[in-house]
Motif scaffolding. Sequence first.
Motif, PDB file in Angstrom:
ATOM      1  N   MET A 290      58.639 109.378   2.430  1.00 54.17           N
ATOM      2  CA  MET A 290      58.424 110.582   3.770  1.00 54.17           C
ATOM      3  C   MET A 290      58.571 112.162   3.122  1.00 54.17           C
ATOM      4  O   MET A 290      58.872 112.293   2.296  1.00 54.17           O
ATOM      5  N   PRO A 291      58.265 112.643   4.446  1.00 50.48           N
ATOM      6  CA  PRO A 291      58.055 114.156   3.702  1.00 50.48           C
ATOM      7  C   PRO A 291      59.046 114.850   3.836  1.00 50.48           C
ATOM      8  O   PRO A 291      59.464 115.615   4.968  1.00 50.48           O
TER       9      PRO A 291
ATOM     10  N   TYR B 187      63.616 120.544   1.608  1.00 53.87           N
ATOM     11  CA  TYR B 187      63.665 120.449   0.255  1.00 53.87           C
ATOM     12  C   TYR B 187      64.907 121.992   0.382  1.00 53.87           C
ATOM     13  O   TYR B 187      64.450 122.577   1.111  1.00 53.87           O
TER      14      TYR B 187
ATOM     15  N   PRO C 109      66.630 121.839  -6.160  1.00 56.07           N
ATOM     16  CA  PRO C 109      66.012 122.092  -4.381  1.00 56.07           C
ATOM     17  C   PRO C 109      66.412 120.790  -4.803  1.00 56.07           C
ATOM     18  O   PRO C 109      66.322 119.595  -5.396  1.00 56.07           O
TER      19      PRO C 109
ATOM     20  N   GLN D  13      58.955 104.812  12.080  1.00 60.95           N
ATOM     21  CA  GLN D  13      58.352 104.885  10.320  1.00 60.95           C
ATOM     22  C   GLN D  13      59.462 105.375   9.847  1.00 60.95           C
ATOM     23  O   GLN D  13      59.847 104.636   8.512  1.00 60.95           O
TER      24      GLN D  13
ATOM     25  N   ALA E 172      60.985 102.267   6.519  1.00 64.61           N
ATOM     26  CA  ALA E 172      60.695 102.988   5.552  1.00 64.61           C
ATOM     27  C   ALA E 172      61.708 103.371   4.153  1.00 64.61           C
ATOM     28  O   ALA E 172      62.082 102.676   3.156  1.00 64.61           O
TER      29      ALA E 172
ATOM     30  N   ALA F 210      63.331  99.651   3.989  1.00 62.29           N
ATOM     31  CA  ALA F 210      62.540  99.228   2.712  1.00 62.29           C
ATOM     32  C   ALA F 210      63.642  99.403   1.698  1.00 62.29           C
ATOM     33  O   ALA F 210      63.178  98.816   0.391  1.00 62.29           O
ATOM     34  N   ALA F 211      63.542 100.963   1.405  1.00 63.26           N
ATOM     35  CA  ALA F 211      63.577 101.178  -0.350  1.00 63.26           C
ATOM     36  C   ALA F 211      65.366 100.809  -0.389  1.00 63.26           C
ATOM     37  O   ALA F 211      65.753 101.095  -1.627  1.00 63.26           O
TER      38      ALA F 211
ATOM     39  N   SER G 122      69.325  99.445  -1.040  1.00 60.75           N
ATOM     40  CA  SER G 122      69.548  97.877  -1.658  1.00 60.75           C
ATOM     41  C   SER G 122      69.473  97.683  -0.716  1.00 60.75           C
ATOM     42  O   SER G 122      70.475  97.470   0.865  1.00 60.75           O
TER      43      SER G 122
ATOM     44  N   GLU H 291      69.126  97.785  -6.618  1.00 55.43           N
ATOM     45  CA  GLU H 291      68.387  99.033  -6.914  1.00 55.43           C
ATOM     46  C   GLU H 291      67.483  99.030  -6.613  1.00 55.43           C
ATOM     47  O   GLU H 291      66.631  97.750  -6.189  1.00 55.43           O
ATOM     48  N   LEU H 292      66.348 100.071  -6.163  1.00 57.69           N
ATOM     49  CA  LEU H 292      64.752  99.914  -6.162  1.00 57.69           C
ATOM     50  C   LEU H 292      64.248  99.508  -7.139  1.00 57.69           C
ATOM     51  O   LEU H 292      64.471 100.501  -8.282  1.00 57.69           O
TER      52      LEU H 292
ATOM     53  N   LEU I 267      71.661 103.453  -8.235  1.00 60.27           N
ATOM     54  CA  LEU I 267      72.718 103.569  -7.628  1.00 60.27           C
ATOM     55  C   LEU I 267      72.894 104.604  -7.794  1.00 60.27           C
ATOM     56  O   LEU I 267      74.074 105.564  -7.103  1.00 60.27           O
TER      57      LEU I 267
ATOM     58  N   ASN J 241      61.268 112.703  -8.530  1.00 55.57           N
ATOM     59  CA  ASN J 241      60.619 113.654  -8.152  1.00 55.57           C
ATOM     60  C   ASN J 241      60.549 114.445 -10.856  1.00 55.57           C
ATOM     61  O   ASN J 241      60.435 115.636  -9.808  1.00 55.57           O
TER      62      ASN J 241
ATOM     63  N   ASN K 298      57.645 118.740  -5.226  1.00 52.42           N
ATOM     64  CA  ASN K 298      58.804 119.176  -5.830  1.00 52.42           C
ATOM     65  C   ASN K 298      59.107 118.069  -7.159  1.00 52.42           C
ATOM     66  O   ASN K 298      60.189 118.170  -7.961  1.00 52.42           O
TER      67      ASN K 298
ATOM     68  N   ASN L 138      52.166 114.239   0.316  1.00 52.70           N
ATOM     69  CA  ASN L 138      53.132 114.142   1.273  1.00 52.70           C
ATOM     70  C   ASN L 138      52.783 113.255   2.437  1.00 52.70           C
ATOM     71  O   ASN L 138      53.508 113.836   3.654  1.00 52.70           O
TER      72      ASN L 138
ATOM     73  N   LEU M 266      51.850 111.082   5.118  1.00 50.79           N
ATOM     74  CA  LEU M 266      53.257 109.569   5.604  1.00 50.79           C
ATOM     75  C   LEU M 266      53.139 108.122   5.358  1.00 50.79           C
ATOM     76  O   LEU M 266      51.824 107.800   5.389  1.00 50.79           O
ATOM     77  N   ARG M 267      53.696 107.759   4.282  1.00 53.25           N
ATOM     78  CA  ARG M 267      53.270 106.476   4.018  1.00 53.25           C
ATOM     79  C   ARG M 267      54.894 105.341   4.224  1.00 53.25           C
ATOM     80  O   ARG M 267      55.300 105.556   3.828  1.00 53.25           O
ATOM     81  N   VAL M 268      54.152 104.192   4.527  1.00 49.83           N
ATOM     82  CA  VAL M 268      55.736 103.386   4.999  1.00 49.83           C
ATOM     83  C   VAL M 268      55.481 102.083   3.827  1.00 49.83           C
ATOM     84  O   VAL M 268      54.178 101.544   3.666  1.00 49.83           O
ATOM     85  N   PRO M 269      56.502 102.166   2.923  1.00 48.57           N
ATOM     86  CA  PRO M 269      56.200 100.202   2.018  1.00 48.57           C
ATOM     87  C   PRO M 269      55.966  99.062   3.620  1.00 48.57           C
ATOM     88  O   PRO M 269      56.352  99.105   4.055  1.00 48.57           O
TER      89      PRO M 269
END
Lengths: 210, 647
Positions: free
Chosen positions: A1-2, A5, A11, A44, A48, A51-52, A54, B27-28, B258, B312, B342, B641, B643-646
């Motif tokens: 996701m964009p 910051y 940042p 979206q 997202a 999905a990331a 827990s 955790e991821l 986490l 990052n 970043n 950057n 947009l992507r969705v897993p």
Amino acid sequence: MPIAYSQGFTPHPKISYASAAPTGVGSEAEYLEIGLQAPVDPEQLRAALDAALSPGLDVLEAVIAGEGSLADRIDASRWQLELPGVDPGDAEKAVTAFLDSAEVLVERMTKQGRRTFDARAAVTRCALAGEPDLPSGAVGVRCAIIDLVVRQVTPAVRPDDVLSGLRVVAGLEPPVPPRVTRLAQGTLTAQGEIVDPLDADRGDVGIGGR
Amino acid sequence: MSVSSVFPQLEQLLPRVSKPIQYVGGELGAVVKDWDATTVRWALMYPDAYEVGLPNQGVQILYEVLNEQEDVLAERTYAVWPDLEALMKENGVPQFTVDAHRPVKAFDVFGLSFATELGYTNMLSALDLAGIPLDSADRDETHPIVLAGGHASFNPEPIADFIDAAVLGDGEEAVLEITGIIRDWKAEGCPGGRDELLLRLARTESIYVPRFYDVDYLPDGRIQRVVPNRPDVPFRVAKRTTMDLDAWPYPKKPLVPLAETVHERYAVEIFRGCTRGCRFCQAGMITRPVRERSITTVGQMVKEGLEFSGFNEVGLLSLSSADHSEIGDMCSGLAEQYADTNVSLSLPSTRVDAFNIDLAQELSRNGRRTGLTFAPEGGSERIRKVINKMVTKEDLIRTVVTAYSNGWRQVKLYFMCGLPTETDEDVLEIAHMAHEVIRAGREAAGTKDIRCTVSIGGFVPKPHTPFQWASMERPEVIDARLRLLKQEINSDRSLGRAIGFRYHDGEPSLIEGLLSRGDRRVGKVVRRVWEKGGRFDGWSEHFSYARWVEACDEVLPEMGVDLDWFTTREREEQEVLPWDHLDSGLDKDWLWQDWQDSMSEFEQDDCRWTPCFDCGVCPSMDTEIQIGPTGKKLLPLTPVNNLRVPA
């Protein structure tokens, strides 16, 4: 996701949590604002994040933020307090004594040290929930369930402060740690209802949704 | 039979302990598999707190390698803090994995990664909480195989009573081979029980099973010999070496913690092994030869690792990262790719030369400029020859001045205290060097506003290094030297004000020395310390020197040895060392010669750019140096950057 910051040497992602639930407390109603660098379809974003995160941290809905901050739309929380091993009759008496008091002073350790404050004034509702469903994992154990609505004040009055209050006024001592769940947060109406803070931004657009 | 989660019982305890988030998992990058759908199950432990253990590369790599196997399940467990340990004992909650909260006792293998010997007491706590007998001899088929890995397993003798087996060296292929042996043994109906399984492991000649070896002692306490007590196991056990790191690009799916941890970044090993030949450095000795990961694989791993994790920060890790044959292109390529993001890139900088500063310049393109670190390790020219750290004082001053004149305001310098042949004068040289750094730096930068931090670690002689025969200095001497050094630094008030001073006391180093070069008799000390409450010995607030000394006094004299015998005593050439039957590939005669060269201050070059000097590793392990350059470059990335969705 964009994600956006903050400025500066290190940042940080622009995320702000509105009155996050305390550690060790369950919640079905947490809200946060995320700053983004570019427009993103809320669904979206929701998918997202979900999905990331827990298992058990489920992102239910995202809407584009309208006027004003989220914090301005949240002034009360509704909590469910499950007290395994506590007789509902004893809980009822304690709740009545609590509500009958003009002020119930409790103590809590804060970052500034031990503080004493009133746990009563912020409580707008405190009642035994009807004949309880037994909480998960406590089959066959008596269990009082309290339905609680607390206004957001400073210093914050948390469910464990109300439980301390029940101990102060009526000596109520749960034998095992109570299970506390936040059921809702939002704007408190004159009728004592809590209005979902995302309502105002949902409009008729109907993005996201449960 | 399925194994249920202990989470319902554990959850009751969590409100009563500090930082409960560290025990919940999820955790991821974490993997939870169906227990019944798998045949071989590993519990992997980093025997320290979650905040230290989670970022550990070794555990993350093995966790992923194992879980990629369809019928294999791997979960992680970490040391629980004493507050939770007490509650778990009281409430009968066993040592659990954080992934699915399964009891460690239910797994086939309980694998522990020992980066340091100071984790030994935490292993005993975990075994005790798990309900696994502390002594290997008391275990049966219902207990996991307790397996040690990590650098400390190159001398696992102090924990020989507690472990069932140890693997020396790289783990990627070893865990798969062990899995295969267990899979077959189980499929055959576990013939011969636990003993047969351990025998099958020992027959690989690269898995050490201590119970199959007997140690005899001479009347004076030295070891007479270490020999197999059965005919079908090898006399020596060899280390593992993973060749072709491009074929093992792990971790691909780094764990995203986490709770707060000591490192929160995507770490990529850009090469393994080091032949700089620093004589104190066990890591450099036991991980030979150098095997580089190519620039393109590193680029691919960084791209995919960041996309997966959202970190990052990227760390380009190795024992001496500036030595990678493609490091220049790698740094500029990555800096280019992540210029407008970043993402920050970091290189552990220990090489003392201007090239290091060029690289740091490149990596700090997006404006974030953190401190620079250099490791001259020894204060005087003489002691640097003893340890084979080939840096002159002029090199160092020139390098640091370059850093200051390029805009850095803060430089960190690493040294050691307690090195063989060291005198007060060698250590006081550190102060003079730091003074000169500040004096020259102020001139070059044109400002008084620069700082340097002098950080001192205690020297601990390690097995499989030329210093394995060396005597340790007593803690009182170390502490006195450090006091003198501090006075010397502050003898010039103006310069002293710009110099920070950090050091470790001598006492913990002495105990680390005991555990590093100890033999099986030291196991009794470890057990006694643990019984007296010793935990988290790597943490100064938990470590108790008095407890270790007391335990040594109680158990060692009856065996004719003591703490000094293991630490401050210099060994002779003929002495059988406790790890002589464990083969790191290094020729013992070469190590002895390098020790003699050290005493005559004779330096040894690096075999990457000078002819082979016959340390013995490549021929005995059938390995070779694998370095570039490949001549390839990193291509610009499409912007990250979008947009992507897993899926």
